[in-house]
Structures are given as C-alpha cells and as structure tokens.
Write an enzyme that holds these catalytic residues in place. Structure first.
Site, PDB file in Angstrom:
ATOM      1  N   HIS A  11       0.832  -1.203   0.000  1.00  0.00           N
ATOM      2  CA  HIS A  11       0.000   0.000   0.000  1.00  0.00           C
ATOM      3  C   HIS A  11       0.870   1.258   0.000  1.00  0.00           C
ATOM      4  O   HIS A  11       1.687   1.448   0.909  1.00  0.00           O
ATOM      5  CB  HIS A  11      -0.884  -0.050   1.251  1.00  0.00           C
ATOM      6  N   ARG A  12       0.733   2.054  -1.060  1.00  0.00           N
ATOM      7  CA  ARG A  12       1.602   3.231  -1.281  1.00  0.00           C
ATOM      8  C   ARG A  12       3.069   2.830  -1.243  1.00  0.00           C
ATOM      9  O   ARG A  12       3.926   3.569  -0.739  1.00  0.00           O
ATOM     10  CB  ARG A  12       1.329   4.340  -0.253  1.00  0.00           C
ATOM     11  N   GLU A  38       0.327  -0.510  -4.671  1.00  0.00           N
ATOM     12  CA  GLU A  38      -0.844   0.357  -4.811  1.00  0.00           C
ATOM     13  C   GLU A  38      -0.350   1.782  -4.654  1.00  0.00           C
ATOM     14  O   GLU A  38       0.496   2.056  -3.811  1.00  0.00           O
ATOM     15  CB  GLU A  38      -1.864   0.001  -3.724  1.00  0.00           C
ATOM     16  N   ASP A  40      -1.326   6.303  -5.730  1.00  0.00           N
ATOM     17  CA  ASP A  40      -2.369   7.285  -6.041  1.00  0.00           C
ATOM     18  C   ASP A  40      -1.886   8.289  -7.071  1.00  0.00           C
ATOM     19  O   ASP A  40      -0.732   8.712  -7.017  1.00  0.00           O
ATOM     20  CB  ASP A  40      -2.724   8.053  -4.760  1.00  0.00           C
ATOM     21  N   HIS A  53      -0.336  10.834  -2.378  1.00  0.00           N
ATOM     22  CA  HIS A  53      -1.646  10.446  -1.853  1.00  0.00           C
ATOM     23  C   HIS A  53      -2.587  11.633  -1.669  1.00  0.00           C
ATOM     24  O   HIS A  53      -3.718  11.622  -2.122  1.00  0.00           O
ATOM     25  CB  HIS A  53      -1.514   9.700  -0.521  1.00  0.00           C
ATOM     26  N   GLU A 113      -4.762   4.141  -8.010  1.00  0.00           N
ATOM     27  CA  GLU A 113      -5.972   4.811  -7.525  1.00  0.00           C
ATOM     28  C   GLU A 113      -6.071   6.193  -8.158  1.00  0.00           C
ATOM     29  O   GLU A 113      -5.167   7.016  -8.031  1.00  0.00           O
ATOM     30  CB  GLU A 113      -5.974   4.924  -5.997  1.00  0.00           C
ATOM     31  N   LYS A 115      -7.323   9.685  -8.043  1.00  0.00           N
ATOM     32  CA  LYS A 115      -7.748  10.498  -6.897  1.00  0.00           C
ATOM     33  C   LYS A 115      -8.737  11.596  -7.289  1.00  0.00           C
ATOM     34  O   LYS A 115      -8.476  12.789  -7.123  1.00  0.00           O
ATOM     35  CB  LYS A 115      -6.520  11.101  -6.220  1.00  0.00           C
ATOM     36  N   ASP A 233       0.701  -1.900   4.635  1.00  0.00           N
ATOM     37  CA  ASP A 233       1.803  -0.936   4.705  1.00  0.00           C
ATOM     38  C   ASP A 233       3.129  -1.635   5.013  1.00  0.00           C
ATOM     39  O   ASP A 233       4.194  -1.032   4.922  1.00  0.00           O
ATOM     40  CB  ASP A 233       1.549   0.090   5.821  1.00  0.00           C
TER      41      ASP A 233
END
Length: 249
Positions: A11-12, A38, A40, A53, A113, A115, A233
């Site tokens: 995640h990120r 993943e 953004d 993000h 993602e 945004k 994370d």
C-alpha cells in the site's frame, strides 16, 4: 483453503518502512517479494500524472499547497522522503511515467488509484489510459477510485482494462452496486468487510482486495475470508505472517 491465491499488495509502496508513494517504497516492495503495489495519481498544473496520496503537498513533502497548483518542474524539486526519516532525504515525488519505466524490469501488478474523490481532475482518466497503452501495461494494472464515475469513464474509454470500486464504509445496497456496475474488483476498507459480504462479492465474480491490514490478527482474519489480495503498509511482515499461517493451516 489455498493460500497461494492470496497476493500481497504494498500500500503506497512499503509505507510502513519507507516514505509512501516514492520509488524507494516501490523498490522495497519489489525486493521483498510483494506481488503488487498500490499508489495514487493526481495531476500537476501542466497536466502531468503525479504520484502522491493527498491533494496537498504539506504532509509528505517540503512544499505546501495543492498538487494541482504546481507545475511538474516545481514538483520535481520537492523532497518526499525527509519527513519520513533523514535517511530518505532527497527522495522525489515520482511521476507515473517513471514508475512505468521502472516497472518494465519487474512483474509487479499495479493498483492505480485515481484520486478524483475530492477534486475533479479534468481528463485524468484518458491520460492514465494513454500511458498504460504506451507502455503496454494493460495486463498489469488495476484502476480503482472512490469516485465510481471515474471508473465508469474508464469503462467507456478502455473497456479492456481491469477496474475496481473503492469503498470506505459499505452502503446498505453495496450488493446492488456491485451487480449494476459489473466491475472486476471490490476494494472495501478492512473494517467493513464481513465473511457474508465476501461470499456475496465472490458470487458476483469480484476479486476482493481489502485495505489496509497491518497487524497479524487483521491479516489472518482477511486470509480466512479467502480474499484475493491483502493490501498492507508492511509487505515484508505480511508475507511472513501469511506463510506462517499457511504452514499451520
């Protein structure tokens, strides 16, 4: 229960151990064996696809204000690592084109993602699609958004790409939404997902990729629900937890 099917998405990037949404975090995810990352995407003032993000720069960089009010040149001067820790000083805000360049040398899946849940970035969907085609990443990307209209747009513009619906909290009629939208991915927050919902989403043909599970109890709970992907994370830790769980299974 066949655990081989559960993938770990960082995640990120490896947000728990590296500055989020930076190349350092993505490299870490690749090195420790995560199957996906993943991240953004926003637009700069001159229409470049920027990986960060928040809508603003303040939390993760040494710049302030909205991403959309800065040119790509200005954003390239930002430090996106120092606030995480001194050892990452000088880490930059990446652009989507850089991540795709780097991804040519690995096999990571990429959950992008879009945004658009707070700001309407005009034309962002088409720009992302164009870059995916340019880099031939069609089979390696999943496009997700909390703004389901963005996903609708992607469906019209590039029906061949995999799309996913993001949820924070689940509406009463979530099943109806999944049935109507006929997308591929169901991305609920981990606290809203129940075994019953998981079964329903599976029956409708969805891949279930909840976010974000960081501690052992949460990771195992999701694994027991037979989800397809666990977003975390701490990908290195999550991989170890899953392996241990599997060997005791």
């Amino acid at each position: 229960m066949n655990l081989q099917n559960i993938l770990i998405f960082a995640h990120r990037g490896s947000k728990g151990t590296h500055p989020e949404n930076t190349m350092a975090a993505f490299q870490e995810a690749a090195e420790i064996g995560a199957e996906g990352i993943e991240f953004d995407v926003h637009l700069s003032s001159d229409g470049e696809l920027v990986i960060i993000h928040d809508e603003t720069l303040d939390r993760t960089t040494n710049l302030t204000g909205y991403v959309k009010d800065h040119s790509s040149q200005e954003l390239k001067t930002a430090d996106a690592g120092g606030k995480f820790s001194k050892e990452f000083l000088g880490e930059r805000i990446p652009f989507l084109i850089e991540v795709f360049d780097w991804a040519r040398d690995n096999t990571l899946l990429m959950n992008i993602e879009i945004k658009t849940d707070k700001l309407a970035y005009e034309g962002i969907e088409q720009k992302i699609i164009d870059l995916i085609h340019q880099y031939r990443m069609e089979n390696r990307v999943i496009l997700s958004s909390f703004n389901h209209q963005s996903i609708e747009k992607v469906k019209m513009l590039a029906p061949e790409l995999e799309r996913a619906l993001l949820f924070e909290g689940l509406p009463e009629n979530f099943e109806e939404i999944l049935r109507d939208k006929k997308e591929a991915g169901f991305h609920p927050d981990k606290n809203s997902l129940t075994q019953a919902m998981s079964v329903k989403a599976k029956k409708l043909g969805y891949k279930i990729r909840p976010w974000v599970a960081n501690d052992e109890a949460d990771i195992i709970k999701l694994a027991e629900m037979d989800v397809d992907v666990i977003m975390t994370d701490f990908p290195e830790k999550a991989i170890k937890i899953l392996k241990a769980w599997q060997s005791h299974g």
